[in-house]
Design an enzyme around this catalytic site. Structure first.
Site, short mmCIF file in Angstrom:
data_model
loop_
_atom_site.label_atom_id
_atom_site.label_comp_id
_atom_site.label_asym_id
_atom_site.label_seq_id
_atom_site.Cartn_x
_atom_site.Cartn_y
_atom_site.Cartn_z
N GLU A 265 14.94 -36.02 -32.87
CA GLU A 265 14.41 -37.35 -33.20
C GLU A 265 12.93 -37.13 -33.50
OE1 GLU A 265 16.28 -39.75 -33.69
OE2 GLU A 265 18.06 -39.44 -32.46
N CYS A 300 6.88 -43.96 -32.98
CA CYS A 300 7.54 -43.31 -34.13
C CYS A 300 8.08 -44.34 -35.12
CB CYS A 300 8.66 -42.41 -33.64
SG CYS A 300 9.82 -43.28 -32.58
N1 LIG Z 1 12.29 -40.41 -33.53
C1 LIG Z 1 12.03 -40.80 -32.29
O1 LIG Z 1 12.86 -41.35 -31.59
C2 LIG Z 1 10.65 -40.55 -31.73
C3 LIG Z 1 10.28 -41.20 -30.55
C4 LIG Z 1 9.02 -40.95 -30.02
C5 LIG Z 1 8.15 -40.06 -30.66
N2 LIG Z 1 8.53 -39.45 -31.80
C6 LIG Z 1 7.59 -38.54 -32.50
O2 LIG Z 1 6.91 -37.72 -31.57
C7 LIG Z 1 5.65 -37.34 -32.10
C8 LIG Z 1 4.57 -37.52 -31.06
O3 LIG Z 1 4.87 -36.78 -29.93
P1 LIG Z 1 4.19 -35.37 -29.62
O4 LIG Z 1 2.84 -35.27 -30.24
O5 LIG Z 1 4.35 -35.16 -28.15
O6 LIG Z 1 5.14 -34.36 -30.43
P2 LIG Z 1 5.12 -32.78 -30.36
O7 LIG Z 1 3.76 -32.24 -30.43
O8 LIG Z 1 6.11 -32.32 -31.36
O9 LIG Z 1 5.63 -32.46 -28.88
C9 LIG Z 1 6.89 -32.88 -28.42
C10 LIG Z 1 7.33 -31.95 -27.32
O10 LIG Z 1 7.54 -30.63 -27.87
C11 LIG Z 1 6.77 -29.69 -27.13
N3 LIG Z 1 6.33 -28.60 -27.98
C12 LIG Z 1 5.16 -28.51 -28.67
N4 LIG Z 1 5.10 -27.33 -29.33
C13 LIG Z 1 6.24 -26.67 -29.06
C14 LIG Z 1 6.77 -25.40 -29.44
N5 LIG Z 1 6.10 -24.56 -30.23
N6 LIG Z 1 7.99 -25.04 -28.99
C15 LIG Z 1 8.68 -25.86 -28.17
N7 LIG Z 1 8.23 -27.06 -27.75
C16 LIG Z 1 7.03 -27.47 -28.20
C17 LIG Z 1 5.61 -30.49 -26.59
O11 LIG Z 1 5.00 -29.80 -25.55
P3 LIG Z 1 3.47 -30.11 -25.10
O12 LIG Z 1 3.65 -30.94 -23.92
O13 LIG Z 1 2.85 -28.82 -24.78
O14 LIG Z 1 2.81 -30.79 -26.24
C18 LIG Z 1 6.29 -31.79 -26.21
O15 LIG Z 1 6.97 -31.70 -24.99
C19 LIG Z 1 5.44 -38.21 -33.31
O16 LIG Z 1 5.68 -37.48 -34.48
C20 LIG Z 1 6.50 -39.30 -33.15
O17 LIG Z 1 6.90 -39.90 -34.35
C21 LIG Z 1 9.76 -39.68 -32.35
#
Ligand SMILES: NC(=O)c1ccc[n+]([C@@H]2O[C@H](COP(=O)([O-])OP(=O)(O)OC[C@H]3O[C@@H](n4cnc5c(N)ncnc54)[C@H](OP(=O)(O)O)[C@@H]3O)[C@@H](O)[C@H]2O)c1
Length: 500
Positions: A265, A300
């Site tokens: 997602e 999101c």
């Molecule tokens: N479609 C939906 O239902 C939905 C809902 C909510 C949010 N979102 C999206 O989420 C994004 C914002 O959240 P975010 O900034 O937390 O996203 P993110 O940077 O992609 O991080 C999401 C999760 O992935 C982890 N992560 C980061 N780099 C990684 C890697 N190289 N390998 C494995 N895991 C890794 C992060 O860990 P860390 O804790 O270290 O960062 C965090 O737990 C936005 O793009 C938003 O649109 C989508």
């Protein structure tokens, strides 16, 4: 218990979790490492949390696997599993106020929103999925008189859930609700910035009777914990919510390890399309502001691209200008605040870079455009944004609404679909035929007509295009993510007719 001083008093007396939670108990990383989690609104240290790495992930997986294999959860009578999850929901309800304050302190979101939305929605989602446990039936196929073919659902196994920081509790519930209902063992990696409420939920889950090893929270960074989850050969599935860039990585991890199931997602850049025949523009303006600004735009499904027919643009912008003052920015613990702090300095800088780009492109900033103390950004409206601008194409994830006019319904549809994303959209029209035609033409997982929001637990949520992959959260469709389909053929032919 609703004033700022009540919330502040509770915050002062609060004991924050700081260990990971594995096999039903506190767990410290083998390395002994920790990381700091701070209140984004004040910079104040809240807790030093266990910083796990791949060895700790291995340990959590071994416990989750053992718990899955011995059937301590998946083989419980359905009514018993349901009762335990309902008990967890009730414990969350009993702890609503402390959970809301903890969520607000950890994420910067207004406590009023946490009390009104995040906490009750989390409870509702858990209850909804708990209720499915003894209400979803398996099937039989039309196999004729000589055989019976049963199609049964089985839990997929050990599931890794990797979460974002924008709705820490709610995203946790979207994952663990259906995963636990299906009978899976779960390993959750919360976002580094917002681990506190997930840890508290795991403690309450154990209190509710969820057996040890079934719900594990492994805290740490994406590199140290998320990547080992993605690559682990004994994890059967990853359900990820976060950015599209990180989502892509999980597909690679799966390809490079055990072809685990991956559900993503991801991000969105969602349009709100206002047709020329939209009615009650004051009401539409309210929805537009809610769609763009709710949760500081860190949402999101934020409808952050206003596409408006040039014939109603001026009137709509006047209605928006008249209402934007209602979006009061302030201390997240003040119940009057509708906007709190962004998640942290790095993200604040990213949002600000788009505001700088708007100035560099000589776009008209109709409102806001400035930052305030700490990591807060005023609600901002940018007019005249063209489809080739990065401001139009990229997810800003802050309280920023862009405005782009159109002349025809066909042009509106082209603009609405003109990004790599396809998560959500809104259409405003007084003509149901026009509204429905536009809703059907927009390539997005959720389209709302004359409103903003994503429905409730009973409707699926997920994205088209680069907003999603492999499944849906919420509703009975979420159960597809966490179950395997098994077919069992039984020979019913009479002995003298030979085997099937
Ligand atoms: N479609 C939906 O239902 C939905 C809902 C909510 C949010 N979102 C999206 O989420 C994004 C914002 O959240 P975010 O900034 O937390 O996203 P993110 O940077 O992609 O991080 C999401 C999760 O992935 C982890 N992560 C980061 N780099 C990684 C890697 N190289 N390998 C494995 N895991 C890794 C992060 O860990 P860390 O804790 O270290 O960062 C965090 O737990 C936005 O793009 C938003 O649109 C989508």
């Amino acid at each position: 218990m609703n004033s700022i001083s009540d919330h502040a008093a509770l915050a002062r007396s609060m004991i924050f979790p700081h260990h990971s939670w594995i096999d039903g108990e506190d767990y410290s990383a083998l390395s002994g490492a920790t990381f700091d989690t701070t209140n984004p609104a004040t910079g104040e240290l809240l807790s030093r949390i266990t910083a796990c790495d791949n060895r700790d992930v291995d340990y959590a997986v071994s416990k989750a696997r053992a718990a899955f294999d011995d059937g301590r959860w998946r083989l419980l009578a359905p009514a018993e599993r349901k009762t335990i999850l309902l008990r967890l929901a009730s414990l969350l309800e009993d702890n609503s106020h402390p959970l809301a304050v903890m969520e607000s302190l950890d994420s910067g979101k207004p406590v009023g929103e946490c009390l009104a939305v995040d906490i009750p929605e989390t409870i509702h989602i858990l209850r909804w999925h708990a209720e499915t446990i003894d209400k979803l039936y398996d099937q039989t196929a039309p196999a004729g008189n000589q055989a019976m073919a049963m199609i049964i659902r089985e839990p997929v196994g050990v599931v890794g859930c990797v979460l974002p920081w924008n709705f820490p509790l709610l995203m946790l519930a979207w994952k663990i609700g259906p995963a636990l209902a299906a009978g899976c063992s779960v390993i959750v990696k919360p976002a580094e910035q917002t681990s506190l409420t997930a840890l508290r939920v795991a403690q309450l889950a154990t209190e509710a009777g969820v057996p040890a090893g079934i719900l594990n929270i492994v805290t740490g960074t994406g590199r140290e914990v998320g990547e080992p989850i993605g690559l682990h050969p004994d994890i059967d599935m990853v359900s990820f919510t976060g950015s599209t860039a990180t989502g892509r990585r999980f597909l690679r991890y799966a390809a490079d390890s055990n072809l685990k199931r991956v559900v993503l997602e991801c991000g969105g850049k969602n349009p709100a399309v206002v047709l020329e025949d939209a009615e009650d523009l004051d009401k539409v303006a309210g929805h537009i502001l809610n769609g763009a600004l709710w949760n500081m735009g860190e949402n999101c499904s934020a409808t952050s691209r206003l596409l408006v027919h040039s014939g109603v643009k001026d009137k709509l912008l006047a209605a928006i200008a008249a209402q934007i003052g209602e979006w009061k920015m302030g201390d997240p613990l003040d119940p009057a605040s509708r906007l709190g702090a962004l998640i942290g300095k790095a993200h604040f800088d990213k949002v600000n870079s788009y505001l700088a780009l708007a100035r560099a492109e000589n776009l008209t900033i109709l409102h806001g455009g400035d930052s305030e103390q700490g990591v807060c950004i005023q609600p901002t409206i940018i007019d005249g944004v063209s489809r080739d601008s990065a401001i139009f194409q990229e997810e800003i994830f802050g309280p920023v609404l862009t405005v782009t006019p159109f002349e025809s319904i066909a042009e509106a549809i082209t603009l609405a679909n003109d990004t790599p994303y396809g998560l959500a959209a809104a259409v405003y029209s007084g003509n149901l035929r026009n509204a429905l035609n536009v809703a059907k033409a927009i390539r997005a997982g959720t389209v709302t007509v004359n409103c903003f929001g994503e429905g409730d637990a009973s409707t699926p949520f997920g994205g088209y295009k680069q907003s999603g992959f492999g499944g849906r959260d919420k509703s009975v469709f979420a159960h597809d993510q966490y179950t395997e389909l098994k077919t069992i053929w039984i020979d019913l032919s009479a002995p003298d007719e030979g085997a099937l």
